[in-house]
Design an enzyme around this catalytic site. Structure first.
Site, mmCIF file in Angstrom:
data_model
loop_
_atom_site.group_PDB
_atom_site.id
_atom_site.type_symbol
_atom_site.label_atom_id
_atom_site.label_comp_id
_atom_site.label_asym_id
_atom_site.label_seq_id
_atom_site.Cartn_x
_atom_site.Cartn_y
_atom_site.Cartn_z
ATOM 1 N N SER A 1 8.096 -16.834 -19.651
ATOM 2 C CA SER A 1 7.424 -16.994 -18.354
ATOM 3 C C SER A 1 8.319 -16.703 -17.153
ATOM 4 O O SER A 1 7.845 -16.140 -16.157
ATOM 5 C CB SER A 1 6.805 -18.387 -18.232
ATOM 6 O OG SER A 1 7.798 -19.375 -18.333
ATOM 7 N N CYS B 1 0.863 -1.174 0.000
ATOM 8 C CA CYS B 1 0.000 0.000 0.000
ATOM 9 C C CYS B 1 0.907 1.235 0.000
ATOM 10 O O CYS B 1 1.822 1.325 0.821
ATOM 11 C CB CYS B 1 -0.888 0.005 1.237
ATOM 12 S SG CYS B 1 -1.854 1.527 1.418
ATOM 13 N N GLU C 1 -5.455 -0.851 -8.336
ATOM 14 C CA GLU C 1 -5.841 -0.473 -9.695
ATOM 15 C C GLU C 1 -4.615 -0.068 -10.515
ATOM 16 O O GLU C 1 -4.531 -0.369 -11.709
ATOM 17 C CB GLU C 1 -6.839 0.688 -9.644
ATOM 18 C CG GLU C 1 -8.126 0.378 -8.911
ATOM 19 C CD GLU C 1 -8.064 0.607 -7.389
ATOM 20 O OE1 GLU C 1 -9.127 0.539 -6.759
ATOM 21 O OE2 GLU C 1 -6.962 0.839 -6.829
ATOM 22 N N ASP D 1 -0.152 -6.063 0.318
ATOM 23 C CA ASP D 1 -1.400 -6.465 -0.327
ATOM 24 C C ASP D 1 -1.115 -7.742 -1.099
ATOM 25 O O ASP D 1 -0.111 -7.834 -1.806
ATOM 26 C CB ASP D 1 -1.884 -5.373 -1.290
ATOM 27 C CG ASP D 1 -2.334 -4.125 -0.554
ATOM 28 O OD1 ASP D 1 -3.068 -4.258 0.433
ATOM 29 O OD2 ASP D 1 -1.944 -3.020 -0.973
#
Length: 165
Positions: free
Chosen positions: A80, A56, A98, A63
Site C-alpha cells: 500500500s 491537464c 482516461e 485535475d
C-alpha cells in the site's frame, strides 16, 4: 497454516519503515508487491485514493479525483505505501483522465497479474464537466474474463446522482 510473515517474505518490501522519497513525475518503478498467502481464495482488495492529482496535458491545470482500485489477487498483492507513492507520482504528470485510469490499471496488471482488476476515476468538475473513466480487466481464459466483460458492459446502467461531488 502460518500466521504472520517471515523476514524472508518481507525482504521484497523496501519502502515501509524507511524515509519517504516522493518522485517528481510518473514513477511506476516505485510499485512493490508481496506474496498472497491465500491465492486459493477469491477476494477483493479495494483502495480509495481521494487525493489523486494529475495535470491537464494541454493547459497544465491540476485535475483532482478520487481513484478507486479494486482487484482480486492471484499470487501477488500490491504494497500500500508503494501504491500511495505511485499515485502521488502523477501529481506533476500531464495526461488526460482516461489515460491516467488506463495507465494505473496496466501498471498494476504488469506488477500483480491479478485475476481481476478495475480502476475508476471520479474527477472533480473543471469547466462545468466531470469525467469518470472506468477500466477493467479479467485474466484471459478464466471466469474473471467473463466478469470483466459483464462488469464493463453493465458498468453504469444506474448512474449515481452527481451534485458537483
Amino acid at each position: 497454516m502460518t500466521i504472520g510473515r517471515t523476514e524472508n517474505e518481507l525482504q521484497e518490501i523496501s519502502l515501509l519503515g524507511n524515509k519517504t522519497q516522493y518522485k517528481d513525475d510518473y514513477a511506476p518503478e516505485v510499485l512493490e508487491s508481496f506474496q498472497n498467502k491465500h491465492p486459493e481464495n477469491d477476494y477483493f482488495v479495494k483502495f480509495n485514493c481521494p487525493e489523486f492529482t494529475s495535470l491537464c496535458p494541454k493547459t497544465g491545470q491540476p485535475d483532482f479525483a478520487t481513484i478507486y482500485i479494486s482487484y482480486v489477487p492471484d499470487q501477488k498483492l500490491v504494497e500500500s505505501k508503494s501504491l500511495k507513492l505511485y499515485l502521488f507520482s502523477f501529481r506533476n504528470h500531464g495526461d488526460f483522465h482516461e489515460d491516467c485510469v488506463n495507465i494505473i490499471m496496466k501498471d498494476l496488471i504488469r506488477l500483480l497479474d491479478p485475476k481481476y482488476i478495475e480502476v475508476w476515476g471520479k474527477f472533480l468538475p473543471r469547466g462545468g464537466l466531470s469525467i469518470d473513466p472506468f477500466a477493467n480487466y479479467g485474466k484471459k481464459g478464466t471466469e474473471w474474463e467473463k466478469t470483466a466483460y459483464k462488469r464493463l458492459h453493465y458498468h453504469d446502467m444506474n448512474p449515481e446522482f452527481v451534485n458537483n461531488r
